[in-house]
Design an enzyme around this catalytic site. Structure first.
Site, short mmCIF file in Angstrom:
data_model
loop_
_atom_site.label_atom_id
_atom_site.label_comp_id
_atom_site.label_asym_id
_atom_site.label_seq_id
_atom_site.Cartn_x
_atom_site.Cartn_y
_atom_site.Cartn_z
N ASP A 167 -9.38 -5.33 -18.68
CA ASP A 167 -9.61 -6.36 -19.70
C ASP A 167 -8.26 -6.87 -20.21
OD1 ASP A 167 -10.31 -7.89 -21.88
OD2 ASP A 167 -11.49 -6.32 -22.87
N HIS B 118 0.81 -1.22 0.00
CA HIS B 118 0.00 0.00 0.00
C HIS B 118 0.84 1.27 0.00
CE1 HIS B 118 -3.45 2.45 0.25
NE2 HIS B 118 -4.12 1.85 1.21
#
Length: 453
Positions: A385, A164
Site C-alpha cells: 500500500d 533475481h
C-alpha cells in the site's frame, strides 16, 4: 475458469528515465552474494505489476513513490549499487549508490478497460514497464527498474523489474512493503533489512550430502517452435474441491498447492501431445527455506531478503503421468517437496561451489519437458500500500514457457482464489484449456458448491 484479456491499445506518455539514489549517504562497500544467489540459473530479471484503483488521496503517485524510493534505499542501499563478477564467477554488489531506474508515465486508459477481471496477460505491458536501453543486463547494470503510470481514471499502475540474483519473491516483497510504509509516512520499514548472505554460502568444507537431480545436465534436443499463447486460469474453492474428488482418501490431507500442481502438471503434459510415451518429463517445485520443514533452525532473520529457496525435482515419463490416476502425480509432487529440508539447502550451496554453479535442468534441456511451479499467492503482494489502499491485482504480468505462477486473486464474483498464469504454444494451450474445463463436468457430477465445502 479461464480468462483472456481482450485486445486493448492505448498510448503512454513517458517522462525521461531517471536514477533515484539513496536520500542520505550510505556505506561504500563490496557485499558478497550467497552461493544460492549467484547460481547461473538466477541471472535474469523478474517482472511484477500492481494495479491500484482511483482514490481520493489527492496526491501524485509518481512524486510520492519517487520520494519514498530515495528514503527506502537508505535501508536497502545494495539495490542502489551494481553487480560485479569476481574470481570463478562469484558475484558481489558494489554499493556505489548510483541508484535504481525510475520512470513516470501517463496513459490514456482507465483501469476498467483492462477487463472485468484483472488477469494476465495484460495488453501493451511493454508500455507499462519500459525497457530502458542498456538496463536489462546482469553485471554493471541497475538492479531495479520501476515505472509508475497514472491512468486517466485516477488509478495507477506500479510495475517493477528486479535482478533475481539479488532477491527472491519474498525478498522483493519485503522491499516493496517497506517502500509502501515509507510512502505512507513511516520513518523506516517495519521489518528492517538484513544482509547476512553468508548464512546461505557454502560451508567451510563443502560437501554434497543430498541427491540434486534438478541440476543434472540433459542433452539438448530440437525445440518445438510455435507461436506462444499466454493465459490465466482461476481456481477457487469449488475448483480445488473438484480436483480433490479425483483423489483417494489417503491423500485428502494434501495441501491445495500440492493438489493443484499435480493436476496442472498432468494436464499440461497431456496437452503437449508427446509422441514418445517413454519421454521423461520434469517438475521443479520451489521450496522456501523460510517456511515449513525447510525452515532453518534457528530461522533466517525476518528481514533476510536474499534468495532462500531450492527446487527439488520430480521425474516421470509421459506415459506414466498421462495414463495413471491423478494420485500418481500428487505422490510425486509430495515426495519431491519432502526432500527439501535445511540440510538440502546447505547441500545445494555446496554443490554450487564444487560443481561451478551448474544450471537447473530447465536451462540445459528442451524447456517444454520441464515445468517449474512458483507459488506467489501467499506472499502478500496485494497488501503493498503506497497510500492508495491495496492493489486490485499484484503479481506477474504473464507466465513463462517453463513456469506456472500462482497469484492471489479475487474474481468479479467476489470469490477468493488463485490464478494459474501460464504460457504454452498456441495449439497446446487450446488442449490445456480443454483439460482444465473438464473440471466443470466433475463439479456437475458431484454437485460441488460452496455449501458443501
Amino acid at each position: 475458469m479461464a480468462s483472456q484479456n481482450s485486445s486493448l491499445v492505448f498510448k503512454v506518455q513517458r517522462h525521461s528515465p531517471e536514477l533515484v539514489a539513496p536520500s542520505k549517504p550510505t556505506p561504500r562497500e563490496l557485499k558478497m552474494l550467497s552461493d544460492l544467489d549467484d547460481q547461473t540459473g538466477l541471472r535474469f530479471h523478474i517482472q511484477l505489476v500492481f494495479f491500484y484503483p482511483p482514490s481520493k488521496v489527492g496526491k501524485d503517485p509518481i512524486e510520492v513513490i519517487r520520494e519514498a524510493l530515495a528514503k527506502t534505499l537508505v535501508f536497502y542501499y545494495p539495490f542502489a549499487g551494481r553487480l560485479r563478477e569476481g574470481p570463478n564467477g562469484k558475484l558481489m554488489v558494489d554499493c556505489t549508490a548510483e541508484g535504481l531506474i525510475f520512470v513516470g508515465a501517463d496513459a490514456d486508459v482507465t483501469i476498467d478497460q483492462f477487463g472485468k477481471d484483472l488477469h494476465p496477460p495484460f495488453p501493451c505491458f511493454e508500455e507499462l514497464l519500459y525497457n530502458v536501453p542498456g538496463s536489462d543486463g546482469v553485471i554493471n547494470c541497475p538492479l531495479i527498474l520501476i515505472q509508475v503510470t497514472r491512468l486517466k481514471c485516477g488509478g495507477f499502475v506500479f510495475a517493477v523489474r528486479f535482478n533475481h540474483t539479488m532477491c527472491d519473491a519474498v525478498g522483493i516483497f519485503l522491499f516493496l512493503k517497506g517502500l509502501g510504509e515509507i510512502a505512507c509516512g513511516a520513518p523506516n520499514p517495519s521489518i528492517l533489512p538484513v544482509w547476512y548472505r553468508e548464512l546461505l554460502c557454502a560451508r567451510d568444507s563443502p560437501r554434497v550430502t543430498c541427491i540434486h537431480r534438478e541440476y543434472q545436465q540433459l542433452p539438448l534436443e530440437n525445440k518445438r517452435t510455435s507461436i506462444l499463447h499466454h493465459r490465466s486460469f482461476f481456481f477457487g474453492p469449488t475448483e480445488i474441491a473438484a480436483i480433490r474428488y479425483l483423489l483417494p482418501c489417503h491423500l485428502s490431507q494434501s495441501t491445495s498447492i500440492e493438489v493443484l500442481t499435480a493436476f496442472l502438471w498432468r494436464c499440461r503434459t497431456i496437452a503437449l501431445k508427446w509422441e514418445n510415451p517413454n519421454q521423461e518429463v520434469y517438475l521443479l517445485g520451489i521450496v522456501n527455506a523460510r517456511y515449513g520443514q525447510c525452515r532453518f533452525n534457528p530461522p533466517l532473520p525476518s528481514g533476510y531478503y536474499g534468495n532462500a529457496f531450492v527446487s527439488p525435482l520430480a521425474i516421470t515419463t509421459v506415459g506414466k503421468l498421462c495414463s495413471r490416476p491423478l494420485a500418481y502425480a500428487l505422490e510425486l509432487v509430495k515426495k519431491a517437496k519432502n526432500e527439501a529440508n535445511e540440510e538440502y539447502v546447505h547441500s545445494v550451496a555446496d554443490l554450487m561451489v564444487i560443481n561451478g554453479r551448474p544450471s537447473l535442468v530447465s536451462f540445459g534441456a528442451e524447456s517444454l519437458r520441464v515445468l517449474e511451479v512458483s507459488d506467489l499467492s501467499k506472499i502478500g503482494y496485494r497488501d503493498v500500500d503506497f497510500g492508495w489502499g491495496k492493489a486490485l491485482y499484484a503479481g506477474v504480468p504473464e507466465g513463462y514457457l517453463m513456469t506456472i505462477f500462482y497469484v492471489s486473486c479475487t474474481n468479479s464474483k467476489g470469490e477468493q482464489g488463485r490464478l494459474a498464469v501460464c504460457c504454452l504454444p498456441v495449439e497446446a494451450m487450446e488442449k490445456f484449456a480443454e483439460e482444465l474445463n473438464n473440471l466443470v463436468k466433475v463439479k456437475n457430477k458431484y454437485k460441488i458448491s460452496m455449501s458443501n465445502l
